[in-house]
Design an enzyme around this catalytic site. Structure first.
Site, mmCIF file in Angstrom:
data_model
loop_
_atom_site.group_PDB
_atom_site.id
_atom_site.type_symbol
_atom_site.label_atom_id
_atom_site.label_comp_id
_atom_site.label_asym_id
_atom_site.label_seq_id
_atom_site.Cartn_x
_atom_site.Cartn_y
_atom_site.Cartn_z
ATOM 1 N N ASN A 64 38.840 -15.986 6.424
ATOM 2 C CA ASN A 64 37.833 -14.588 6.569
ATOM 3 C C ASN A 64 37.114 -13.339 5.018
ATOM 4 O OD1 ASN A 64 37.355 -14.925 8.845
ATOM 5 N ND2 ASN A 64 39.921 -14.779 9.605
ATOM 6 N N SER A 71 42.321 -8.796 16.393
ATOM 7 C CA SER A 71 43.839 -8.509 15.456
ATOM 8 C C SER A 71 43.011 -8.964 14.217
ATOM 9 C CB SER A 71 44.344 -9.997 16.361
ATOM 10 O OG SER A 71 43.763 -11.227 16.009
ATOM 11 N N ARG A 103 29.480 -12.873 13.998
ATOM 12 C CA ARG A 103 31.149 -13.874 13.419
ATOM 13 C C ARG A 103 32.581 -13.540 13.834
ATOM 14 N NH1 ARG A 103 32.624 -15.311 7.701
ATOM 15 N NH2 ARG A 103 33.376 -16.871 7.899
ATOM 16 N N HIS A 129 23.818 -20.081 13.770
ATOM 17 C CA HIS A 129 23.820 -20.342 12.290
ATOM 18 C C HIS A 129 23.360 -20.375 12.131
ATOM 19 C CE1 HIS A 129 27.930 -23.472 12.216
ATOM 20 N NE2 HIS A 129 28.363 -21.810 12.070
ATOM 21 N N HIS A 171 35.282 -14.694 15.134
ATOM 22 C CA HIS A 171 36.369 -15.004 14.827
ATOM 23 C C HIS A 171 37.863 -14.662 15.166
ATOM 24 C CE1 HIS A 171 35.423 -16.939 10.339
ATOM 25 N NE2 HIS A 171 34.254 -17.301 11.160
#
Length: 325
Positions: A99, A80, A66, A198, A70
């Site tokens: 997040n 970042s 994940r 998922h 992101h």
């Protein structure tokens, strides 16, 4: 100067460019082995760290997969998302509501980076560590094997306000999700393939309780909705957490697509894959052909890993840009 000497200098040039702030070179499989052999054990080290954490808790694997997503969708795959708040930047991506506190796996990246800095300091970017970790987690959790090019640089900018407008949200429909993927150069096929992530990990109840209250969404299996209500009570004092896949919660597999077909996906965005002939056909292919899902998932992860900027550095620590050191 002879042609051979010129070739040797040019071959070494990408390695010289690793140090300081510079333009990124082309990504290449085995970059740290081929680039003047600066850190040939880089991928082995990351894999060992990922294996250690997944053995303790498979959720770490879901977390780094994940994290890769992101990171790449906001300013490209430049790590970042790893930057901590600082006086110079008090509100980085890490603090976005998307997040924080749900994104996990930072300690996996930290340990891999610390180990690499002892073995080959100043060589391996945090962005590449995330990419390697996501690749390795895909293998350990689902037997999905693919080669990921490397040679990324670490970005120096991280802005929390950019996260919400860049990442797909669980309540969005297929049109919006497709547009957000297209903005990153990703196709509808990539939407369906990457949604397969998922099948692992957990979700906070707040991400889908609008589908449970005041009435269960008609796009959700009513029995499944009633079950979820027992896990996510209305107006609960704490935001509960549930597996994203109740059937094989610790495996990265094609069970997700069966869940969606049965109207047992947690998110409205999951259900929206049923609203287009194109996505429905691919969903059914993945549902019935696990090897096809595995191949396409790996292909889409590599494609997503190509999203990136042209400037960066090799951070000394993944949590801060180099001017703090």
């Amino acid at each position: 100067m002879g042609a051979r000497n010129t070739y040797q200098i040019l071959a070494f040039l990408p390695c010289i460019l690793l140090f300081g702030v510079m333009s990124t070179t082309s990504l290449e499989v085995g970059y740290y082995t081929k680039c003047a052999k600066t850190c040939p054990q880089a991928e082995i080290i990351v894999k060992a760290v990922v294996h250690k954490y997944i053995a303790m808790d498979p959720g770490f694997g879901a977390g780094v997969i994940r994290m890769f997503f992101h990171d790449c969708f906001v300013r490209g795959c430049d790590a970042s998302v790893l930057l901590d708040p600082s006086p110079q930047n008090p509100n980085p991506e890490k603090l976005s509501v998307v997040n924080n506190p749900s994104l996990r796996g930072f300690e996996v990246i930290d340990e891999a980076k610390e180990t690499l800095e002892r073995v080959c300091p100043g060589v391996v970017s945090c962005a590449d560590i995330i990419a390697f970790a996501a690749r390795d987690a895909s293998y350990f959790l689902g037997g999905i094997s693919y080669e990921i090019p490397s040679g990324r640089l670490d970005g120096r900018v991280s802005i929390a306000d950019e996260v919400l407008k860049s990442l797909p949200a669980p309540f969005q429909n297929l049109t919006v999700v497709n547009a957000l993927f297209a903005a990153q150069g990703l196709s509808t096929d990539d939407v369906v393939a990457l949604s397969g992530a998922h099948s692992i990990g957990r979700s906070h109840c707040s991400s889908f309780t609008t589908r449970l209250y005041p009435t269960i969404d008609p796009t959700m299996d009513q029995g499944f909705g009633s079950f979820l209500r027992t896990k996510c009570p209305q107006n609960a004092n704490e935001d509960g957490v549930v597996p994203q896949d109740f059937v094989t919660p610790e495996q990265l597999d094609n069970q997700y697509y069966q869940n969606v077909a049965d109207l047992k996906g947690l998110f409205f965005s999951d259900w929206s894959l049923l609203t287009s002939g194109e996505t429905l056909n691919l969903l059914n292919d993945f549902r019935t052909k696990p090897e096809l899902f595995a191949a396409k998932f790996g292909e889409s992860m590599v494609k997503m890993g190509d999203i990136g900027g042209t400037q960066g550095e090799i951070r000394k620590t993944c949590r801060a840009v180099n001017y703090n050191y």
